[in-house]
Design a protein around this motif. Structure first.
Motif, PDB file in Angstrom:
ATOM      1  N   ASP A 157       1.052  -1.099  -0.065  1.00  0.00           N
ATOM      2  CA  ASP A 157      -0.582   0.154   0.081  1.00  0.00           C
ATOM      3  C   ASP A 157       0.755   1.410  -0.022  1.00  0.00           C
ATOM      4  O   ASP A 157       0.727   2.145  -0.078  1.00  0.00           O
ATOM      5  CB  ASP A 157      -0.750   0.094   1.406  1.00  0.00           C
ATOM      6  CG  ASP A 157      -2.440  -0.904   1.519  1.00  0.00           C
ATOM      7  OD1 ASP A 157      -2.564  -1.288   0.383  1.00  0.00           O
ATOM      8  OD2 ASP A 157      -2.232  -1.623   1.979  1.00  0.00           O
ATOM      9  N   LEU A 158       2.164   1.226   0.518  1.00  0.00           N
ATOM     10  CA  LEU A 158       3.151   2.393  -0.269  1.00  0.00           C
ATOM     11  C   LEU A 158       3.079   2.989  -1.576  1.00  0.00           C
ATOM     12  O   LEU A 158       3.308   2.238  -2.137  1.00  0.00           O
ATOM     13  CB  LEU A 158       4.523   2.123   0.412  1.00  0.00           C
ATOM     14  CG  LEU A 158       5.360   2.730   0.974  1.00  0.00           C
ATOM     15  CD1 LEU A 158       4.944   4.068   1.823  1.00  0.00           C
ATOM     16  CD2 LEU A 158       6.444   2.107   1.042  1.00  0.00           C
ATOM     17  N   GLY A 159       2.636   4.125  -1.200  1.00  0.00           N
ATOM     18  CA  GLY A 159       2.809   5.252  -2.244  1.00  0.00           C
ATOM     19  C   GLY A 159       4.165   5.677  -2.931  1.00  0.00           C
ATOM     20  O   GLY A 159       4.988   5.378  -1.764  1.00  0.00           O
ATOM     21  N   PHE A 160       4.230   6.177  -4.038  1.00  0.00           N
ATOM     22  CA  PHE A 160       5.710   6.353  -4.487  1.00  0.00           C
ATOM     23  C   PHE A 160       5.918   7.888  -4.597  1.00  0.00           C
ATOM     24  O   PHE A 160       4.905   8.737  -5.558  1.00  0.00           O
ATOM     25  CB  PHE A 160       5.784   6.034  -5.493  1.00  0.00           C
ATOM     26  CG  PHE A 160       7.914   5.918  -6.346  1.00  0.00           C
ATOM     27  CD1 PHE A 160       8.762   6.980  -5.514  1.00  0.00           C
ATOM     28  CD2 PHE A 160       7.733   6.283  -8.011  1.00  0.00           C
ATOM     29  CE1 PHE A 160       9.908   6.774  -6.228  1.00  0.00           C
ATOM     30  CE2 PHE A 160       9.230   6.538  -7.998  1.00  0.00           C
ATOM     31  CZ  PHE A 160       9.897   6.654  -7.176  1.00  0.00           C
ATOM     32  N   ASN A 161       6.798   8.336  -4.372  1.00  0.00           N
ATOM     33  CA  ASN A 161       6.717  10.569  -4.769  1.00  0.00           C
ATOM     34  C   ASN A 161       8.413   9.860  -5.556  1.00  0.00           C
ATOM     35  O   ASN A 161       9.343   9.851  -5.210  1.00  0.00           O
ATOM     36  CB  ASN A 161       7.416  11.511  -3.407  1.00  0.00           C
ATOM     37  CG  ASN A 161       7.575  12.621  -4.261  1.00  0.00           C
ATOM     38  OD1 ASN A 161       6.921  13.012  -4.310  1.00  0.00           O
ATOM     39  ND2 ASN A 161       9.265  12.885  -3.602  1.00  0.00           N
ATOM     40  N   LEU A 162       7.795  10.524  -6.614  1.00  0.00           N
ATOM     41  CA  LEU A 162       8.542  10.456  -7.664  1.00  0.00           C
ATOM     42  C   LEU A 162       9.372  11.952  -7.945  1.00  0.00           C
ATOM     43  O   LEU A 162       9.369  12.541  -8.332  1.00  0.00           O
ATOM     44  CB  LEU A 162       8.330  10.428  -9.122  1.00  0.00           C
ATOM     45  CG  LEU A 162       9.433   9.985 -10.381  1.00  0.00           C
ATOM     46  CD1 LEU A 162      10.487   9.132 -10.031  1.00  0.00           C
ATOM     47  CD2 LEU A 162       8.762  10.209 -11.969  1.00  0.00           C
ATOM     48  N   ASP A 163      11.058  11.455  -7.958  1.00  0.00           N
ATOM     49  CA  ASP A 163      12.328  12.592  -7.697  1.00  0.00           C
ATOM     50  C   ASP A 163      12.682  12.712  -8.941  1.00  0.00           C
ATOM     51  O   ASP A 163      13.476  12.253  -9.747  1.00  0.00           O
ATOM     52  CB  ASP A 163      12.575  12.803  -6.477  1.00  0.00           C
ATOM     53  CG  ASP A 163      13.726  13.978  -6.606  1.00  0.00           C
ATOM     54  OD1 ASP A 163      14.002  14.683  -7.837  1.00  0.00           O
ATOM     55  OD2 ASP A 163      13.864  15.078  -5.419  1.00  0.00           O
ATOM     56  N   THR A 164      12.174  13.822 -10.120  1.00  0.00           N
ATOM     57  CA  THR A 164      13.002  13.703 -11.597  1.00  0.00           C
ATOM     58  C   THR A 164      14.268  13.956 -11.239  1.00  0.00           C
ATOM     59  O   THR A 164      15.053  13.788 -12.608  1.00  0.00           O
ATOM     60  CB  THR A 164      11.995  14.604 -12.248  1.00  0.00           C
ATOM     61  OG1 THR A 164      12.182  16.198 -11.664  1.00  0.00           O
ATOM     62  CG2 THR A 164      10.513  14.795 -12.146  1.00  0.00           C
ATOM     63  N   GLY A 165      15.008  14.632 -10.251  1.00  0.00           N
ATOM     64  CA  GLY A 165      16.203  14.903 -10.311  1.00  0.00           C
ATOM     65  C   GLY A 165      17.336  14.397  -9.684  1.00  0.00           C
ATOM     66  O   GLY A 165      18.273  14.077  -9.909  1.00  0.00           O
ATOM     67  N   ASN A 166      16.548  13.462  -8.747  1.00  0.00           N
ATOM     68  CA  ASN A 166      17.430  11.868  -7.900  1.00  0.00           C
ATOM     69  C   ASN A 166      18.018  10.987  -8.246  1.00  0.00           C
ATOM     70  O   ASN A 166      19.254  11.042  -7.836  1.00  0.00           O
ATOM     71  CB  ASN A 166      16.264  11.904  -6.993  1.00  0.00           C
ATOM     72  CG  ASN A 166      16.562  12.840  -5.602  1.00  0.00           C
ATOM     73  OD1 ASN A 166      17.418  13.926  -5.683  1.00  0.00           O
ATOM     74  ND2 ASN A 166      15.650  12.755  -4.742  1.00  0.00           N
ATOM     75  N   SER A 167      16.909  10.366  -9.383  1.00  0.00           N
ATOM     76  CA  SER A 167      18.247   9.157  -9.943  1.00  0.00           C
ATOM     77  C   SER A 167      19.675   9.280 -10.134  1.00  0.00           C
ATOM     78  O   SER A 167      20.368   8.520 -11.018  1.00  0.00           O
ATOM     79  CB  SER A 167      16.870   9.013 -10.894  1.00  0.00           C
ATOM     80  OG  SER A 167      16.234   8.135  -9.703  1.00  0.00           O
ATOM     81  N   ILE A 168      19.666  10.696 -10.882  1.00  0.00           N
ATOM     82  CA  ILE A 168      20.611  10.774 -11.766  1.00  0.00           C
ATOM     83  C   ILE A 168      22.723  10.954 -10.466  1.00  0.00           C
ATOM     84  O   ILE A 168      23.174  10.423 -10.953  1.00  0.00           O
ATOM     85  CB  ILE A 168      21.290  12.473 -12.441  1.00  0.00           C
ATOM     86  CG1 ILE A 168      22.279  12.539 -13.234  1.00  0.00           C
ATOM     87  CG2 ILE A 168      21.627  13.373 -11.404  1.00  0.00           C
ATOM     88  CD1 ILE A 168      22.113  13.797 -14.399  1.00  0.00           C
ATOM     89  N   THR A 169      21.774  10.746  -9.460  1.00  0.00           N
ATOM     90  CA  THR A 169      23.011  10.445  -8.408  1.00  0.00           C
ATOM     91  C   THR A 169      23.462   9.164  -8.472  1.00  0.00           C
ATOM     92  O   THR A 169      24.559   8.830  -7.889  1.00  0.00           O
ATOM     93  CB  THR A 169      23.075  10.780  -7.404  1.00  0.00           C
ATOM     94  OG1 THR A 169      21.807  10.502  -6.303  1.00  0.00           O
ATOM     95  CG2 THR A 169      22.438  12.651  -7.115  1.00  0.00           C
TER      96      THR A 169
END
Length: 256
Positions: A157-169
């Protein structure tokens, strides 16, 4: 930030069609700032750093979700990062199987997953979306796609906050996260970064902001229950929200 600067920033945000803000729990747990009240801005989401390995952590987390319910907002607990030594083997793991195995061996990960599973179920029972984000720290338990996938398996039941800049790290493609977890997205931090991993005004970096925005709008148009709110982290607009609600889109200057 000085009061006058905060008021000016809120006025600028409102002029862009922005109607809600994101807050640190510690900023508002004792009351919404008068400047925000006077601006008639709403609270869209609240985040809080939490160490689920500590005694009593879950009860405190429930109080946090109860607080967010009273605001009609989204709750985003941010799991405290284990030490570099604790996550060394996890971060050296590369394949899905290796990462899953390391997480299952890590007490902090198991306790965090158990707590977030219970917390998201509690949030669902009282109408509060509970989500985590792809956090940009090499010690984070939710930095990489497979780490998130493992956690979502443990907490349906856990949702996701997509941070568009964080995955580049961590060298991942943000569109892979979007495609894998689209059905879980309840909130989006719309952050742009350069090839050198520096935060820049939205639309001036290398993140596929327009593609993500269009996909969110398309999903909302097809399903009236879909809603995602987007926080733009830009150099010239420090705090601003774009709301994607059903087929309507209120977009700040930096997204156009």
């Amino acid at each position: 930030m000085e009061i006058n600067e905060a008021i000016k920033l809120l006025e600028e945000a409102k002029s862009c069609g922005i109607s809600a803000l994101d807050f640190d729990y510690q900023q508002i747990k004792y009351g919404i700032p008068e400047e925000v009240k006077n601006s008639q801005m709403k609270v869209n989401s609240v985040y809080a750093f939490m160490d689920f390995t500590q005694d009593g952590a879950f009860e405190e987390a429930k109080k946090f979700v109860d607080f967010v319910k009273n605001l009609g907002a989204i709750a985003m607990p941010v799991p405290e990062k284990p030490s570099a030594e604790e996550v060394a083997e996890l971060k050296n793991a590369k394949t899905k199987d290796e990462i899953f195995a390391q997480l299952q061996k890590l007490p902090a990960a198991v306790k965090t997953a158990e707590a977030l599973n219970a917390l998201s179920r509690y949030g669902k029972s009282i109408g509060v979306p509970v989500c985590v984000e792809n956090f940009d720290s090499h010690r984070s338990l939710t930095e990489r796609m497979y780490e998130l996938e493992w956690l979502f398996m443990k907490a349906p039941d856990l949702g996701f906050n997509l941070d568009t800049g964080n995955s580049i790290t961590c060298g991942e493609d943000i569109m892979d996260l979007y495609n894998d977890f689209a059905e879980r997205i309840v909130n989006v931090h719309c952050k742009d970064r350069t090839a050198e991993n520096k935060t820049t005004a939205v639309g001036t970096g290398k993140m596929p902001i327009a593609e993500i925005k269009n996909r969110l709008l398309s999903a909302a148009a097809k399903d009236a229950r879909k809603k995602a709110s987007v926080l733009c982290e830009a150099m010239d607009v420090k705090i601003c929200f774009c709301f994607f609600l059903f087929h309507e889109c209120k977009v700040c200057k930096t997204c156009k």
